[in-house]
Write a protein that holds these residues in place. Structure first.
Motif, short mmCIF file in Angstrom:
data_model
loop_
_atom_site.label_atom_id
_atom_site.label_comp_id
_atom_site.label_asym_id
_atom_site.label_seq_id
_atom_site.Cartn_x
_atom_site.Cartn_y
_atom_site.Cartn_z
N ARG A 160 0.79 -0.97 -0.24
CA ARG A 160 0.45 0.03 -0.47
C ARG A 160 0.63 0.92 0.13
O ARG A 160 1.78 1.01 0.14
N ASN A 161 -0.03 2.38 -0.17
CA ASN A 161 0.80 4.01 -0.37
C ASN A 161 1.89 4.01 1.31
O ASN A 161 1.04 3.62 2.62
N TYR B 198 -3.81 -2.44 -4.69
CA TYR B 198 -4.71 -1.87 -4.16
C TYR B 198 -5.26 -2.90 -3.19
O TYR B 198 -5.17 -3.34 -3.25
N ASP B 199 -5.85 -1.67 -1.79
CA ASP B 199 -6.64 -2.57 -0.95
C ASP B 199 -8.42 -3.13 -1.24
O ASP B 199 -8.84 -4.24 -0.64
N SER C 28 -9.30 -7.60 -0.81
CA SER C 28 -8.10 -7.18 -2.12
C SER C 28 -8.18 -8.06 -3.20
O SER C 28 -8.29 -8.52 -3.35
N THR D 98 -7.50 -4.94 -12.14
CA THR D 98 -7.34 -3.51 -11.63
C THR D 98 -6.57 -2.48 -13.44
O THR D 98 -6.22 -1.93 -12.93
N GLN E 84 -3.21 -1.93 -13.34
CA GLN E 84 -2.58 -0.51 -12.67
C GLN E 84 -1.89 -1.36 -11.59
O GLN E 84 -0.62 -1.04 -10.68
N GLN E 85 -1.87 -3.33 -11.37
CA GLN E 85 -1.29 -3.68 -10.29
C GLN E 85 -0.89 -5.48 -11.10
O GLN E 85 -1.75 -5.62 -11.62
N HIS F 269 -13.96 6.09 -5.88
CA HIS F 269 -11.84 5.15 -6.04
C HIS F 269 -11.68 6.74 -7.10
O HIS F 269 -11.14 6.11 -8.33
N GLU G 178 -9.02 7.24 -7.44
CA GLU G 178 -7.02 6.64 -7.35
C GLU G 178 -7.38 5.34 -8.55
O GLU G 178 -5.96 4.75 -8.61
N MET G 179 -8.61 4.50 -9.20
CA MET G 179 -8.59 3.97 -9.51
C MET G 179 -9.38 3.99 -10.51
O MET G 179 -10.55 3.57 -10.99
#
Length: 662
Positions: A164-165, A205-206, A212, A244, A247-248, A423, A425-426
């Motif tokens: 995570r961040n 991402y959470d 997750s 995702t 992204q992940q 979200h 951020e996604m």
């Protein structure tokens, strides 16, 4: 030379007629216990309720659900949630002591994690981070856990959903210290596999749901029988990338010296789709057939399932309920429910087998599965269900064809707008909203959102933009721009982007012909788990373009394992003709029967017509196999034709799950 595109366009007719197949027959369930052969011990930690740092929603859920999934696979599980530093140290000490005598040790951590100067730290909930000194005093280094596991007698599996961040306050790490998001690559001792929820130095991402994306994918594949962990991680990675938008990207570093399967036994020979279909027909159960239609709306058996929902048609299925149905159904239904992890399927198991052998495990699984049909379903879940592209299907979620999305566009748009707002951020939710808007013919806003999501790294948005620009669909045609997007998508890990580039490079249009680069792109996509790329490599191998014809059979079998349904029939052709391999009528027959069970009916139709496509030896092998299952009583004459329709249809409906001769 032509191969198949990954962006939803067929570029060639597939080998020997291009009949699309899927997977096979239902094998008998093996009732062996993983723990019977080896000692397995796991430590699972999930940290959510941080005192002085940003709280995380899902790690506690992830830890609880992963713990239960591991217990089902024979692990002795030590678990802890929302642990302080002292409790973490104590649990780790107990775990490492037990792990040194275990055949398999596993550590799963979900919570805050970060790196300073390439040293990875796991963060207790009571961490008090004020300055450089407090970091070492308040944290646990990942290396301390790895060192405690070194030198044991078994293999060590490490799963880190901790990227995570970075939660460290600005300036707390000190001057001149390199502080980065995510975790750094570690590990050089033998017999370790270290799996990260995302690539080193990146952020995971959470998750918008209960778990997750990484935990969801892991639990979706951990119960697959006979699957080596290396193959499992390919499927986990593929699901997380799809969920995702790229992204992940899960990543692992392995120094294992032997194979390992969470669920030992003979490999699965049936896809969840075929399993659910054959159980529904074999148990004569309308509820299961409805579940099949809901779960696989574009499945190969949907039209048949709808037909059998007519009570008179279901009752008319030849023969009475087969012997052993309840006993076989209990084990097989639970194996499917634990593998697919769908709430309706778990509920069905509990209703159908109230005193079943797996009742406690089913109750625990039900607690962990969200009710996706409730009135208060989360907008994120609804958005994903209604707008996900078919090429982004995962083990838990089927993609939605555009015509189906058109019918539900308004609901999808509303859900995806809310998900995107929740979200920001996604970017994946922006891409899903763009697809829903495109289905509703709101092209201007859709195109703007596709561009926004693509610029932020969403792979599906990149490929969709490429397709729109290449076709000039509602915009000015711009082929060079389209292929720039494919290039960017391929570089980011998109199999579809790589395949579309490979098609153009192999054909020499619209890009200059470059066969070596086309093959390199296909091999990279295949290595990332692309079934389409793997199938195409088989076609090219059979034609002598990629290696030798002898390699084609291996590619087709691998394509089937990854999910490209054409591989069964393509493999049968090679085995029947001895093309690039020795003739093997029995193996050819097995592949043909798998195609009969799994495709849309094309192979069944082909085999029930007078045809010279298949050798008499292979057809005789088909007839013998059907006779052993009690479906065929005719002569072993090696002829296709109408006499095979009834036995093949019965095979298609229930395979070897419920043979009529017991």
């Amino acid at each position: 030379m032509s191969i198949c595109s990954g962006g939803g366009r067929a570029r060639r007719r597939s080998l020997a007629g291009g009949i699309v197949v899927m997977t096979l027959l239902l094998a008998a369930v093996l009732a062996s216990s993983p723990a019977a052969a080896e000692r397995r011990v796991a430590l699972v930690m999930g940290l959510s309720a941080y005192h002085g740092l940003h709280e995380l929603k899902n790690p506690k859920n992830d830890a609880a659900d992963v713990s239960e999934a591991l217990r089902q696979q024979g692990f002795e599980v030590l678990s802890g949630e929302d642990l302080g530093l002292a409790a973490m140290r104590d649990l780790i000490k107990r775990f490492t002591a037990r792990a040194r005598e275990a055949d398999v040790s596993l550590f799963y951590y979900a919570g805050h994690g970060f790196q300073i100067d390439s040293q990875n730290y796991l963060v207790p909930v009571d961490a008090d981070i004020r300055d450089p000194a407090s970091i070492k005093q308040s944290m646990i280094t990942l290396q301390s856990i790895l060192s405690g596991l070194e030198g044991g007698r078994g293999i060590n599996l490490i799963f880190l959903d901790a990227c995570r961040n970075n939660p460290i306050p600005p300036g707390a790490a000190g001057v001149g210290v390199t502080l980065r998001d995510g975790l750094a690559r570690v590990g050089n001792a033998a017999n370790f596999l270290i799996a990260y929820a995302t690539q080193p130095d990146n952020v995971a991402y959470d998750g918008a749901g209960r778990n997750s994306p990484f935990a969801t994918a892991l639990m979706s594949h951990i119960a697959t029988r006979g699957q080596d962990i290396a193959a499992m991680m390919i499927k986990v990675r593929r699901d997380v990338i799809a969920a995702t938008g790229g992204q992940q990207i899960p990543w692992e570093n392995s120094s294992l010296t032997r194979q390992f399967a969470f669920r030992p036994g003979a490999p699965e020979t049936a896809s969840p789709e075929v399993q659910l279909w054959q159980l529904g027909v074999g148990l004569r159960d309308p509820a299961l057939l409805k579940l099949y239609i809901d779960r696989f709306p574009t499945g190969a058996h949907v039209s048949e399932a709808r037909s059998y929902l007519d009570p008179t048609k279901l009752a008319s299925l030849e023969g009475s309920a087969p012997r052993g149905t309840d006993a076989t159904g209990d084990d097989t239904m639970w194996e499917l429910a634990s593998r697919v992890r769908l709430r309706p399927l778990t509920e069905f198991y509990l209703q159908r087998f109230p005193a079943g052998k797996h009742i406690e495990a089913a109750r625990k699984q039900l607690e962990a599965l969200p009710d996706t049909n409730s009135a208060d379903i989360a907008p994120e879940t609804l958005c994903e269900r209604l707008a996900t592209h078919p090429r982004d299907a995962t083990a838990n979620l089927d993609g939605v064809p555009l015509d189906t999305l058109v019918a539900n566009a308004d609901r999808a748009i509303a859900a995806c707008r809310q998900a995107m707002a929740n979200h920001p951020e996604m970017p994946n939710y922006a891409a899903l909203l763009a697809r829903a808007l495109w289905a509703a013919n709101q092209r201007g806003e859709a195109l703007a959102l596709y561009r926004k999501a693509a610029e932020r790294g969403n792979l599906r948005a990149m490929v969709s933009l490429g397709l729109i620009l290449e076709a000039g669909d509602g915009v000015a045609k711009d082929v060079p721009a389209a292929y720039r997007w494919y290039e960017r998508a391929a570089a980011g890990g998109s199999a579809d982007g790589a395949i579309n580039l490979a098609v153009a490079l192999m054909q020499g249009s619209p890009l200059p012909r470059n066969a070596p680069r086309a093959l390199a792109l296909l091999k990279a996509a295949s290595g990332q788990g692309s079934a389409i790329a793997t199938f195409n490599l088989g076609v090219l191998a059979e034609q002598g373009v990629n290696g030798s014809p002898e390699q084609a059979l291996g590619y087709f079998r691998k394509a089937v394992e990854l999910g490209d349904v054409r591989g069964y029939r393509a493999a049968a052709v090679l085995l029947d003709e001895g093309r690039g391999t020795r003739k093997d009528p029995d193996a050819a027959a097995e592949s043909l029967l798998r195609a009969v069970a799994a495709d849309s009916g094309d192979t069944l139709d082909e085999l029930t017509k007078a045809s010279k496509n298949w050798s008499a030896d292979t057809i005789r092998a088909v007839q013998r196999r059907l006779q052993r299952e009690g479906y065929y009583q005719g002569a072993f004459d090696g002829r296709t034709g109408p006499r095979l329709r009834e036995p093949l249809q019965r095979w298609r409906n229930v395979g070897s799950l419920f043979p009529s001769n017991g």
